[in-house]
Design a protein around this motif. Sequence first.
Motif, mmCIF file in Angstrom:
data_model
loop_
_atom_site.group_PDB
_atom_site.id
_atom_site.type_symbol
_atom_site.label_atom_id
_atom_site.label_comp_id
_atom_site.label_asym_id
_atom_site.label_seq_id
_atom_site.Cartn_x
_atom_site.Cartn_y
_atom_site.Cartn_z
ATOM 1 N N GLU A 10 0.841 -1.194 0.000
ATOM 2 C CA GLU A 10 0.000 0.000 0.000
ATOM 3 C C GLU A 10 0.876 1.244 0.000
ATOM 4 O OE1 GLU A 10 -3.397 -0.028 -0.072
ATOM 5 O OE2 GLU A 10 -3.292 -2.207 -0.271
ATOM 6 N N ARG A 11 0.336 2.317 -0.569
ATOM 7 C CA ARG A 11 1.131 3.542 -0.718
ATOM 8 C C ARG A 11 0.337 4.775 -0.291
ATOM 9 N NH1 ARG A 11 1.513 0.659 -5.402
ATOM 10 N NH2 ARG A 11 3.544 -0.291 -5.871
ATOM 11 N N VAL A 12 1.087 5.749 0.226
ATOM 12 C CA VAL A 12 0.568 7.086 0.509
ATOM 13 C C VAL A 12 1.376 8.054 -0.359
ATOM 14 C CG1 VAL A 12 0.242 8.889 2.244
ATOM 15 C CG2 VAL A 12 -0.103 6.484 2.863
ATOM 16 N N ALA A 13 0.675 8.891 -1.128
ATOM 17 C CA ALA A 13 1.330 9.821 -2.057
ATOM 18 C C ALA A 13 1.223 11.243 -1.528
ATOM 19 C CB ALA A 13 0.692 9.728 -3.443
ATOM 20 N N LEU A 14 2.269 12.045 -1.749
ATOM 21 C CA LEU A 14 2.299 13.406 -1.199
ATOM 22 C C LEU A 14 2.884 14.383 -2.214
ATOM 23 C CD1 LEU A 14 3.384 14.480 2.345
ATOM 24 C CD2 LEU A 14 4.498 15.543 0.374
ATOM 25 N N GLU A 15 2.248 15.541 -2.300
ATOM 26 C CA GLU A 15 2.752 16.649 -3.116
ATOM 27 C C GLU A 15 2.894 17.885 -2.229
ATOM 28 O OE1 GLU A 15 3.838 16.600 -6.103
ATOM 29 O OE2 GLU A 15 2.766 15.080 -7.267
ATOM 30 N N ILE A 16 3.971 18.658 -2.445
ATOM 31 C CA ILE A 16 4.173 19.933 -1.756
ATOM 32 C C ILE A 16 3.928 21.049 -2.756
ATOM 33 C CG2 ILE A 16 5.796 21.414 -0.517
ATOM 34 C CD1 ILE A 16 7.321 18.882 0.294
ATOM 35 N N GLU A 17 2.985 21.928 -2.436
ATOM 36 C CA GLU A 17 2.689 23.081 -3.297
ATOM 37 C C GLU A 17 2.961 24.353 -2.503
ATOM 38 O OE1 GLU A 17 2.448 22.825 -6.263
ATOM 39 O OE2 GLU A 17 1.531 20.917 -6.786
ATOM 40 N N TRP A 18 4.220 24.757 -2.484
ATOM 41 C CA TRP A 18 4.617 25.950 -1.728
ATOM 42 C C TRP A 18 4.156 27.218 -2.437
ATOM 43 C CZ3 TRP A 18 5.936 28.680 2.282
ATOM 44 C CH2 TRP A 18 6.640 29.864 2.133
ATOM 45 N N ASN A 19 4.486 27.344 -3.739
ATOM 46 C CA ASN A 19 4.164 28.605 -4.414
ATOM 47 C C ASN A 19 4.130 28.408 -5.927
ATOM 48 O OD1 ASN A 19 3.491 31.362 -4.286
ATOM 49 N ND2 ASN A 19 5.579 31.961 -4.793
ATOM 50 N N ASN A 20 3.280 27.491 -6.366
ATOM 51 C CA ASN A 20 3.053 27.283 -7.782
ATOM 52 C C ASN A 20 1.830 28.085 -8.228
ATOM 53 O OD1 ASN A 20 4.950 25.581 -9.117
ATOM 54 N ND2 ASN A 20 4.213 23.846 -7.916
ATOM 55 N N LYS A 21 1.530 28.042 -9.513
ATOM 56 C CA LYS A 21 0.258 28.565 -9.994
ATOM 57 C C LYS A 21 -0.852 27.625 -9.524
ATOM 58 C CE LYS A 21 2.008 32.072 -12.176
ATOM 59 N NZ LYS A 21 1.809 33.446 -11.633
ATOM 60 N N ASP A 22 -1.996 28.181 -9.137
ATOM 61 C CA ASP A 22 -3.008 27.355 -8.486
ATOM 62 C C ASP A 22 -3.583 26.216 -9.329
ATOM 63 O OD1 ASP A 22 -4.499 29.911 -9.520
ATOM 64 O OD2 ASP A 22 -6.095 28.449 -9.223
ATOM 65 N N PRO A 23 -3.518 26.233 -10.693
ATOM 66 C CA PRO A 23 -3.978 25.043 -11.435
ATOM 67 C C PRO A 23 -3.186 23.772 -11.125
ATOM 68 C CG PRO A 23 -3.965 26.950 -12.880
ATOM 69 C CD PRO A 23 -3.285 27.376 -11.618
ATOM 70 N N PHE A 24 -2.020 23.900 -10.473
ATOM 71 C CA PHE A 24 -1.296 22.697 -10.079
ATOM 72 C C PHE A 24 -2.115 21.847 -9.123
ATOM 73 C CE2 PHE A 24 2.273 24.649 -12.074
ATOM 74 C CZ PHE A 24 3.192 23.634 -12.327
ATOM 75 N N TYR A 25 -3.032 22.469 -8.371
ATOM 76 C CA TYR A 25 -3.913 21.685 -7.505
ATOM 77 C C TYR A 25 -4.785 20.738 -8.328
ATOM 78 C CZ TYR A 25 -3.036 24.709 -3.393
ATOM 79 O OH TYR A 25 -2.480 25.379 -2.342
ATOM 80 N N ASP A 26 -5.281 21.212 -9.475
ATOM 81 C CA ASP A 26 -6.102 20.355 -10.321
ATOM 82 C C ASP A 26 -5.307 19.132 -10.764
ATOM 83 O OD1 ASP A 26 -8.561 22.075 -10.587
ATOM 84 O OD2 ASP A 26 -7.085 23.463 -11.400
ATOM 85 N N ARG A 27 -4.046 19.363 -11.170
ATOM 86 C CA ARG A 27 -3.185 18.253 -11.585
ATOM 87 C C ARG A 27 -3.006 17.258 -10.453
ATOM 88 N NH1 ARG A 27 3.126 18.909 -11.359
ATOM 89 N NH2 ARG A 27 2.404 18.869 -9.192
ATOM 90 N N ASP A 28 -2.651 17.756 -9.262
ATOM 91 C CA ASP A 28 -2.385 16.867 -8.129
ATOM 92 C C ASP A 28 -3.621 16.059 -7.750
ATOM 93 O OD1 ASP A 28 0.143 17.994 -8.056
ATOM 94 O OD2 ASP A 28 -0.339 19.363 -6.409
#
Length: 268
Positions: free
Chosen positions: A103-121
């Motif tokens: 089993e896996r847990v996946a993590l992304e850090i979004e410090w200061n990207n353009k907000d559409p990166f949330y859609d990708r993640d």
Amino acid sequence: MFEALVERGFQIEFQSHAQAILSVDFPEAIQELELALLATTIPIEEIIAGGGGEAKGTQRLRNALNNLSWPKTEFIVERRINGVPRESQSHEVDHVRTFPSGERVALEIEWNNKDPFYDRDLENFKRLHADGAISVGVIVTRGKKLHDNMRSLVRRFLDERQIQTFNDMKQWGYEPTSRQRRAIETKVGRAINPLSFRDAFTGQFVSDKFGEATTHWRKLDDRLRRGVGNPCPLLLIGLPDTIVTFHEGKEALAEVEAAETADSELDL
């Protein structure tokens, strides 16, 4: 769960039963995340010298996660007909913790990207969860207090360092673009309601580098309210303003300058 983080001001939110899944199946992930995040600090000098890009503090968080066995991972999902590959999709995730069970847990850090990166993640997490590749997705981003208080943090830096001019800023590793310089000079030199250099610089710097169209808690919450990423179980962590420190001084610039030198050598 995450009591020490909450006490320090971190925002913690769970979606789609992520709290139950983590507490029962992945207690090690909880401990590792808390360990890495509690050690996270970002000197204000790094925020200034970095010009709003990924602070060295968030890169240190990435290194801490890597050292705790949360490496960058590429998932390749293939569709086959009679054993013949017909199509495939790849999804790269910055940090993935794989447990003995598979089993896996996946993590992304979004410090200061353009907000559409949330859609990708969030869409990546949704697809990977649907395909059985991950059990929980985690997003670490600027919390509401950190985003809302960025102006006061930058202004405090200017006040404490007695910044009055562009030359004063230069010694702290920041040089504005021609456009930014003109905008600040216009606000300082206008006949009606002129601003002080510190006020003009603070407003321009924060709006340019940490504006509303960047990744911060409210923009993430907007997506969640629209159902983006649903039904993947999600853990959302907002970095607080308490991680920003003010006591390092010029020593904090050493890591920034070393990274810039390394990048320049790679470009040669």
